[in-house]
Scaffold this motif. Structure first.
Motif, PDB file in Angstrom:
ATOM      1  N   GLY A 113       0.823  -1.204   0.000  1.00 42.49           N
ATOM      2  CA  GLY A 113       0.000   0.000   0.000  1.00 42.49           C
ATOM      3  C   GLY A 113       0.854   1.251   0.000  1.00 42.49           C
ATOM      4  O   GLY A 113       2.075   1.212   0.092  1.00 42.49           O
ATOM      5  N   ASP A 114       0.167   2.385  -0.097  1.00 45.18           N
ATOM      6  CA  ASP A 114       0.871   3.672  -0.108  1.00 45.18           C
ATOM      7  C   ASP A 114       1.425   3.999   1.271  1.00 45.18           C
ATOM      8  O   ASP A 114       0.778   3.734   2.290  1.00 45.18           O
ATOM      9  N   SER A 115       2.602   4.594   1.296  1.00 40.26           N
ATOM     10  CA  SER A 115       3.205   4.941   2.575  1.00 40.26           C
ATOM     11  C   SER A 115       4.287   5.989   2.386  1.00 40.26           C
ATOM     12  O   SER A 115       4.764   6.216   1.271  1.00 40.26           O
ATOM     13  N   VAL A 116       4.659   6.609   3.501  1.00 35.97           N
ATOM     14  CA  VAL A 116       5.712   7.628   3.518  1.00 35.97           C
ATOM     15  C   VAL A 116       6.693   7.288   4.636  1.00 35.97           C
ATOM     16  O   VAL A 116       6.276   6.953   5.744  1.00 35.97           O
ATOM     17  N   THR A 117       7.966   7.401   4.332  1.00 36.18           N
ATOM     18  CA  THR A 117       9.007   7.176   5.332  1.00 36.18           C
ATOM     19  C   THR A 117       9.887   8.417   5.401  1.00 36.18           C
ATOM     20  O   THR A 117      10.386   8.879   4.376  1.00 36.18           O
ATOM     21  N   GLN A 118      10.038   8.953   6.587  1.00 35.09           N
ATOM     22  CA  GLN A 118      10.918  10.109   6.722  1.00 35.09           C
ATOM     23  C   GLN A 118      11.910   9.873   7.844  1.00 35.09           C
ATOM     24  O   GLN A 118      11.684   9.038   8.725  1.00 35.09           O
ATOM     25  N   MET A 119      13.010  10.609   7.776  1.00 34.88           N
ATOM     26  CA  MET A 119      14.083  10.384   8.721  1.00 34.88           C
ATOM     27  C   MET A 119      13.624  10.683  10.139  1.00 34.88           C
ATOM     28  O   MET A 119      12.811  11.575  10.373  1.00 34.88           O
ATOM     29  N   GLU A 120      14.143   9.894  11.046  1.00 35.63           N
ATOM     30  CA  GLU A 120      13.788  10.096  12.443  1.00 35.63           C
ATOM     31  C   GLU A 120      14.561  11.277  13.000  1.00 35.63           C
ATOM     32  O   GLU A 120      15.673  11.577  12.578  1.00 35.63           O
ATOM     33  N   GLY A 121      13.958  11.919  13.953  1.00 32.07           N
ATOM     34  CA  GLY A 121      14.649  13.006  14.625  1.00 32.07           C
ATOM     35  C   GLY A 121      14.979  12.623  16.047  1.00 32.07           C
ATOM     36  O   GLY A 121      14.948  11.455  16.393  1.00 32.07           O
ATOM     37  N   PRO A 122      15.255  13.615  16.856  1.00 33.15           N
ATOM     38  CA  PRO A 122      15.299  15.006  16.445  1.00 33.15           C
ATOM     39  C   PRO A 122      16.568  15.357  15.688  1.00 33.15           C
ATOM     40  O   PRO A 122      17.569  14.682  15.801  1.00 33.15           O
ATOM     41  N   VAL A 123      16.441  16.403  14.889  1.00 33.94           N
ATOM     42  CA  VAL A 123      17.579  16.974  14.187  1.00 33.94           C
ATOM     43  C   VAL A 123      17.919  18.281  14.892  1.00 33.94           C
ATOM     44  O   VAL A 123      17.048  19.131  15.067  1.00 33.94           O
ATOM     45  N   THR A 124      19.155  18.423  15.308  1.00 31.82           N
ATOM     46  CA  THR A 124      19.586  19.635  16.002  1.00 31.82           C
ATOM     47  C   THR A 124      20.645  20.330  15.163  1.00 31.82           C
ATOM     48  O   THR A 124      21.652  19.712  14.792  1.00 31.82           O
ATOM     49  N   LEU A 125      20.405  21.591  14.846  1.00 33.60           N
ATOM     50  CA  LEU A 125      21.317  22.369  14.019  1.00 33.60           C
ATOM     51  C   LEU A 125      21.579  23.716  14.666  1.00 33.60           C
ATOM     52  O   LEU A 125      20.745  24.220  15.438  1.00 33.60           O
ATOM     53  N   SER A 126      22.685  24.304  14.297  1.00 34.58           N
ATOM     54  CA  SER A 126      22.960  25.684  14.696  1.00 34.58           C
ATOM     55  C   SER A 126      22.332  26.623  13.680  1.00 34.58           C
ATOM     56  O   SER A 126      22.139  26.253  12.511  1.00 34.58           O
ATOM     57  N   GLU A 127      22.024  27.805  14.132  1.00 38.28           N
ATOM     58  CA  GLU A 127      21.446  28.806  13.227  1.00 38.28           C
ATOM     59  C   GLU A 127      22.357  29.012  12.029  1.00 38.28           C
ATOM     60  O   GLU A 127      23.580  28.981  12.141  1.00 38.28           O
ATOM     61  N   GLU A 128      21.754  29.183  10.858  1.00 35.66           N
ATOM     62  CA  GLU A 128      22.407  29.389   9.566  1.00 35.66           C
ATOM     63  C   GLU A 128      22.968  28.095   8.956  1.00 35.66           C
ATOM     64  O   GLU A 128      23.547  28.144   7.870  1.00 35.66           O
ATOM     65  N   ALA A 129      22.792  26.969   9.610  1.00 32.33           N
ATOM     66  CA  ALA A 129      23.232  25.698   9.020  1.00 32.33           C
ATOM     67  C   ALA A 129      22.291  25.282   7.902  1.00 32.33           C
ATOM     68  O   ALA A 129      21.166  25.772   7.785  1.00 32.33           O
ATOM     69  N   PHE A 130      22.771  24.331   7.071  1.00 31.47           N
ATOM     70  CA  PHE A 130      21.974  23.781   5.973  1.00 31.47           C
ATOM     71  C   PHE A 130      21.126  22.624   6.507  1.00 31.47           C
ATOM     72  O   PHE A 130      21.589  21.797   7.279  1.00 31.47           O
ATOM     73  N   LEU A 131      19.883  22.588   6.049  1.00 32.99           N
ATOM     74  CA  LEU A 131      18.955  21.566   6.520  1.00 32.99           C
ATOM     75  C   LEU A 131      18.560  20.635   5.379  1.00 32.99           C
ATOM     76  O   LEU A 131      18.228  21.104   4.279  1.00 32.99           O
ATOM     77  N   THR A 132      18.591  19.334   5.660  1.00 33.13           N
ATOM     78  CA  THR A 132      17.963  18.336   4.790  1.00 33.13           C
ATOM     79  C   THR A 132      17.173  17.390   5.666  1.00 33.13           C
ATOM     80  O   THR A 132      17.725  16.860   6.644  1.00 33.13           O
ATOM     81  N   ILE A 133      15.915  17.177   5.334  1.00 29.72           N
ATOM     82  CA  ILE A 133      15.098  16.152   5.978  1.00 29.72           C
ATOM     83  C   ILE A 133      14.652  15.211   4.863  1.00 29.72           C
ATOM     84  O   ILE A 133      13.983  15.619   3.922  1.00 29.72           O
ATOM     85  N   ASN A 134      15.052  13.958   4.988  1.00 24.89           N
ATOM     86  CA  ASN A 134      14.765  12.988   3.935  1.00 24.89           C
ATOM     87  C   ASN A 134      13.347  12.441   4.024  1.00 24.89           C
ATOM     88  O   ASN A 134      12.833  12.179   5.117  1.00 24.89           O
ATOM     89  N   CYS A 135      12.747  12.259   2.852  1.00 28.40           N
ATOM     90  CA  CYS A 135      11.425  11.669   2.752  1.00 28.40           C
ATOM     91  C   CYS A 135      11.383  10.790   1.512  1.00 28.40           C
ATOM     92  O   CYS A 135      11.738  11.249   0.422  1.00 28.40           O
ATOM     93  N   THR A 136      10.981   9.544   1.660  1.00 33.62           N
ATOM     94  CA  THR A 136      10.753   8.663   0.524  1.00 33.62           C
ATOM     95  C   THR A 136       9.343   8.111   0.618  1.00 33.62           C
ATOM     96  O   THR A 136       8.747   8.070   1.690  1.00 33.62           O
ATOM     97  N   TYR A 137       8.827   7.692  -0.516  1.00 32.93           N
ATOM     98  CA  TYR A 137       7.441   7.254  -0.528  1.00 32.93           C
ATOM     99  C   TYR A 137       7.277   5.986  -1.354  1.00 32.93           C
ATOM    100  O   TYR A 137       8.110   5.662  -2.202  1.00 32.93           O
ATOM    101  N   THR A 138       6.180   5.307  -1.086  1.00 29.66           N
ATOM    102  CA  THR A 138       5.736   4.170  -1.880  1.00 29.66           C
ATOM    103  C   THR A 138       4.314   4.464  -2.307  1.00 29.66           C
ATOM    104  O   THR A 138       3.459   4.753  -1.457  1.00 29.66           O
ATOM    105  N   ALA A 139       4.074   4.427  -3.601  1.00 31.94           N
ATOM    106  CA  ALA A 139       2.728   4.759  -4.075  1.00 31.94           C
ATOM    107  C   ALA A 139       2.527   4.219  -5.480  1.00 31.94           C
ATOM    108  O   ALA A 139       3.486   4.011  -6.220  1.00 31.94           O
TER     109      ALA A 139
END
Lengths: 112, 113
Positions: free
Chosen positions: B1-27
């Motif tokens: 079936g359809d589903s979404v998987t995203q990276m577990e957190g928490p993600v801790t960053l300093s201000e002005e850092a680059f952010l990536t949060i991964n998300c993959t899907y099945t559909a």
């Protein structure tokens, strides 16, 4: 234009008590939804109403009933609350122009 | 079936850092893809969306590109701010049923000054 509103914001119940969560939208949307949010599980669909006068079960309907009172209002009823129903409940609505859902602020329910 | 998987957190960053949060899907087919953001004590707000392959959604400095070949919809931001601290949800809506919405489990982002 308030969007989607929900009442109450917080509620504490004892096991076996009943209550109704209210939801209203002023965006003239046809479709409305009830979700529950539990830690680490995202949101799960309880019931939805694709249009006025229709309701359908979602992923986790057991223990709940719904009423689509009119186009604006969609209520969720717990007939006999259980501790497993402790959760945050969100109402959402969707118009016909696309598939974006718009969410209310949520109701935090605790069942003791 | 359809589903979404995203990276577990928490993600801790300093201000002005680059952010990536991964998300993959099945559909099946070509679903619509969404990122929602939830600030503390509030409901979910739509952050951005994409409805077909190679579309890029963007809003408030956040971007995500619909990649059919990798079934992904990763969220990025070049320079995060403390005010970006929130929980981010990836979601999909199947083409065959707009009343179905599948959410990932959410990724909590903490940005430190």
């Amino acid at each position: 234009n308030a969007g989607v509103t929900q009442t109450p914001k917080f509620q504490v119940l004892k096991t076996g008590q009943s209550m109704t969560l209210q939801c209203a939208q002023d965006m003239n949307h046809n479709s409305m939804y009830w979700y529950r949010q539990d830690p680490g599980m995202g949101l799960r669909l309880i019931y939805y109403s694709a249009s006025e006068g229709t309701t359908d079960k979602g992923e986790v309907p057991n223990g709940y009933n719904v009423s689509r009172l009119n186009k604006r209002e969609f209520s969720l009823r717990l007939e006999s609350a259980a501790p497993s129903q402790t959760s945050v409940y969100f109402c959402a609505s969707r118009g016909t122009e696309g598939n974006t859902q718009y969410f209310g602020p949520g109701t935090r329910l605790t069942v003791l | 079936g359809d589903s979404v998987t995203q990276m577990e957190g928490p993600v801790t960053l300093s201000e002005e850092a680059f952010l990536t949060i991964n998300c993959t899907y099945t559909a099946t087919g070509y679903p619509s893809l969404f990122w929602y953001v939830q600030y503390p004590g509030e409901g979910l707000q739509l952050l951005l969306k994409a409805t077909k392959a190679d579309d890029k959604g963007s809003n408030k400095g956040f971007e995500a590109t619909y990649r059919k070949e990798t079934t992904s919809f990763h969220l990025e931001k070049g320079s995060v701010q403390v005010s970006d601290s929130a929980v981010y949800f990836c979601a999909l809506s199947p083409l065959y049923n707009f009343n179905k919405f599948y959410f990932g489990s959410g990724t909590k982002l903490n940005v430190k000054p």
